[in-house]
Design an enzyme around this catalytic site. Structure first.
Site, PDB file in Angstrom:
ATOM      1  CG  HIS A   1      -1.920   0.958   1.398  1.00  0.00           C
ATOM      2  ND1 HIS A   1      -1.679   2.256   1.753  1.00  0.00           N
ATOM      3  CD2 HIS A   1      -3.263   0.852   1.226  1.00  0.00           C
ATOM      4  CE1 HIS A   1      -2.830   2.918   1.801  1.00  0.00           C
ATOM      5  NE2 HIS A   1      -3.811   2.083   1.488  1.00  0.00           N
TER       6      HIS A   1
ATOM      7  CG  ASP B   1       0.272  -2.619   6.178  1.00  0.00           C
ATOM      8  OD1 ASP B   1      -0.749  -2.742   6.865  1.00  0.00           O
ATOM      9  OD2 ASP B   1       0.316  -1.938   5.131  1.00  0.00           O
TER      10      ASP B   1
ATOM     11  CD  GLN C   1      -7.118  -4.701   3.789  1.00  0.00           C
ATOM     12  OE1 GLN C   1      -8.067  -5.439   4.061  1.00  0.00           O
ATOM     13  NE2 GLN C   1      -7.294  -3.452   3.412  1.00  0.00           N
TER      14      GLN C   1
ATOM     15  CE  LYS D   1      -8.048  -0.018   5.529  1.00  0.00           C
ATOM     16  NZ  LYS D   1      -6.830  -0.116   4.725  1.00  0.00           N
TER      17      LYS D   1
ATOM     18  CB  CYS E   1      -3.601   3.110  -1.645  1.00  0.00           C
ATOM     19  SG  CYS E   1      -4.741   4.429  -1.278  1.00  0.00           S
TER      20      CYS E   1
HETATM   21  C1  LIG Z   1      -5.827   0.624   4.493  1.00  0.00           C
HETATM   22  C2  LIG Z   1      -4.445   0.144   4.435  1.00  0.00           C
HETATM   23  C3  LIG Z   1      -3.390   0.923   4.894  1.00  0.00           C
HETATM   24  C4  LIG Z   1      -3.585   2.332   5.394  1.00  0.00           C
HETATM   25  O1  LIG Z   1      -4.482   2.383   6.454  1.00  0.00           O
HETATM   26  P1  LIG Z   1      -5.035   3.809   6.958  1.00  0.00           P
HETATM   27  O2  LIG Z   1      -6.160   3.425   7.852  1.00  0.00           O
HETATM   28  O3  LIG Z   1      -5.486   4.547   5.731  1.00  0.00           O
HETATM   29  O4  LIG Z   1      -3.928   4.485   7.656  1.00  0.00           O
HETATM   30  C5  LIG Z   1      -2.133   0.393   4.856  1.00  0.00           C
HETATM   31  N1  LIG Z   1      -1.899  -0.836   4.398  1.00  0.00           N
HETATM   32  C6  LIG Z   1      -2.880  -1.641   3.934  1.00  0.00           C
HETATM   33  C7  LIG Z   1      -2.562  -3.011   3.462  1.00  0.00           C
HETATM   34  C8  LIG Z   1      -4.192  -1.161   3.937  1.00  0.00           C
HETATM   35  O5  LIG Z   1      -5.164  -1.950   3.471  1.00  0.00           O
END
Ligand SMILES: *Cc1c(COP(=O)(O)O)cnc(C)c1O
Length: 411
Positions: A128, A205, A208, A231, A369
């Site tokens: 992302h 990260d 997800q 999320k 993104c």
């Molecule tokens: C949504 C997302 C982000 C960013 O999250 P924010 O809530 O916009 O800070 C980073 N990495 C992944 C894989 C995402 O799906």
């Protein structure tokens, strides 16, 4: 927090907990397949926001009065709930941030301050933007070198290529657990072990993954784990950075201000201990408390049941989508879940998204993104359906008929 026995996962019953799902759009029942962008909120979280501002609102820490203590206790209880949920060794290893992006920027700035020109950072081709740009900014500032793990057409990281990139110069590997665009589940445990073998730290990260699969930061042995509240059925504007105590202690503060200090004079300021060192200023108190409630809500269920249900949905959608002529699934890893991205020959994703919306179906279209990933596949974007545990096969059936209709109109 552990409620045993766990609540049975019945997606029809679960839906009743989410008021946003009980509405119509253009006269059709809303079908919400944009969970990869953000999740809906259960009533318990919505009630907790209301309750906080109705009864408990006060600034936290240092307050002698009743309300301040109540707010402080709830804020710190949320931290403990989250620590327990991801199995952190210490509660003070949980730092509240604004979200995944903010968490990654914290590490890029603070851990980044310990790096020097020539040090290497490894990311992957499926990251992302929030796990690309902060590292580019750091490289520009410090002279570090960014290396990118290539992927296969199916959307898997090339593990051998990853191992070739690792060396004593590698200081950090920052990698997504699950791709928001492809749905690929990366073999992070193996990747962490390889990184540690050359002395590098690893940031996961988890934007997800926290809502879809079990996270045990000690078992993974990751050094950092970042995720967003919104999320995982919590509010926007709040997120988490988990970091191992020893590393966090070595890192300088990210921002200066109130709450992050032990003592301030004009000559010298000493910093507060963890986690407060990294939480300058009045935090998103309501957000943190309600993220705790979201995690409590999620903990009623066996995460394995959620994972199984979502995998079933993704497989079901995948198989039905493949029956369309000229439709190509983007991301065909054998290890994937919860996300189905696709393109159709001769049809722009945006037009499909618009016609699906008119039928009450929320999907995401565009680059998600992940522009370098779109460049890799030589496409401008995809249509992405991303599922949560409140989605049903019946909704997928409706989505498939809506797609048929949309394609007929566009062809
Ligand atoms: C949504 C997302 C982000 C960013 O999250 P924010 O809530 O916009 O800070 C980073 N990495 C992944 C894989 C995402 O799906």
């Amino acid at each position: 927090m552990e409620t045993n026995p766990k609540r049975k996962l019945n997606s029809r019953e679960v839906r009743e907990d989410f008021p946003a799902l009980r509405q119509t759009v253009y006269g059709k029942n809303l079908i919400y397949f944009d969970n990869g962008a953000t999740s809906q909120k259960p009533q318990s979280v919505i009630d907790a926001i209301n309750l906080y501002y109705t009864k408990n609102n006060a600034n936290i820490h240092r307050g002698v009065h009743h309300l301040s203590q109540k707010a402080t206790n709830e804020y710190e209880a949320a931290r403990a709930t989250i620590a327990q949920y991801i199995h952190a060794k210490h509660t003070h290893e949980i730092i509240f941030t604004k979200g995944t992006t903010d968490s990654i920027n914290l590490v890029a700035n603070s851990f980044g301050a310990l790096l020097q020109a020539g040090d290497e950072i490894i990311i992957s081709h499926m990251e992302h933007h929030s796990n690309i740009v902060p590292w580019q900014m750091l490289c520009e500032r410090v002279g570090c070198v960014l290396k990118v793990i290539p992927i296969s057409k199916k959307g898997d990281l090339l593990f051998d290529e990853y191992e070739k990139l690792l060396s004593s110069k590698t200081k950090l590997v920052s990698i997504t657990h699950i791709s928001n665009t492809l749905g690929t589940i990366n073999p992070i445990k193996k990747m962490i072990a390889s990184a540690h073998a050359v002395g590098a730290k690893v940031l996961i990260d988890g934007a997800q993954s926290i809502q879809h699969t079990k996270i045990d930061v000690q078992e993974l042995d990751c050094d950092f784990f970042a995720f967003s509240g919104h999320k995982v059925f919590g509010p926007t504007g709040i997120g988490v950075l988990y970091g191992k105590e020893a590393i966090l202690n070595k890192m300088p503060p990210y921002q200066g201000g109130g709450d992050m200090i032990a003592k301030v004079t004009f000559e010298k300021t000493t910093y507060n201990e963890l986690p407060f060192k990294f939480e300058a200023g009045t935090p998103h108190i309501a957000g943190a408390i309600c993220l705790g409630k979201a995690i409590e809500y999620l903990s009623q269920f066996n995460i394995e049941d959620i994972e199984r249900h979502e995998l079933e949905l993704a497989d079901y959608a995948h198989d039905l989508l493949l029956t369309f002529e000229g439709l190509h699934i983007v991301g065909e890893s054998k290890k994937k879940t919860s996300v189905v991205s696709f393109v159709i020959d001769g049809i722009h994703p945006f037009d499909l998204g618009t016609l699906l919306d008119k039928q009450g179906i929320a999907v995401r279209t565009g680059h998600h993104c992940t522009q370098p990933l779109m460049d890799f596949y030589r496409i401008p974007g995809t249509v992405r359906a991303s599922f949560a545990f409140y989605n049903t096969k019946q909704e997928i059936d409706t989505f498939i008929s809506a797609l048929e209709k949309a394609i007929t109109m566009l062809k």
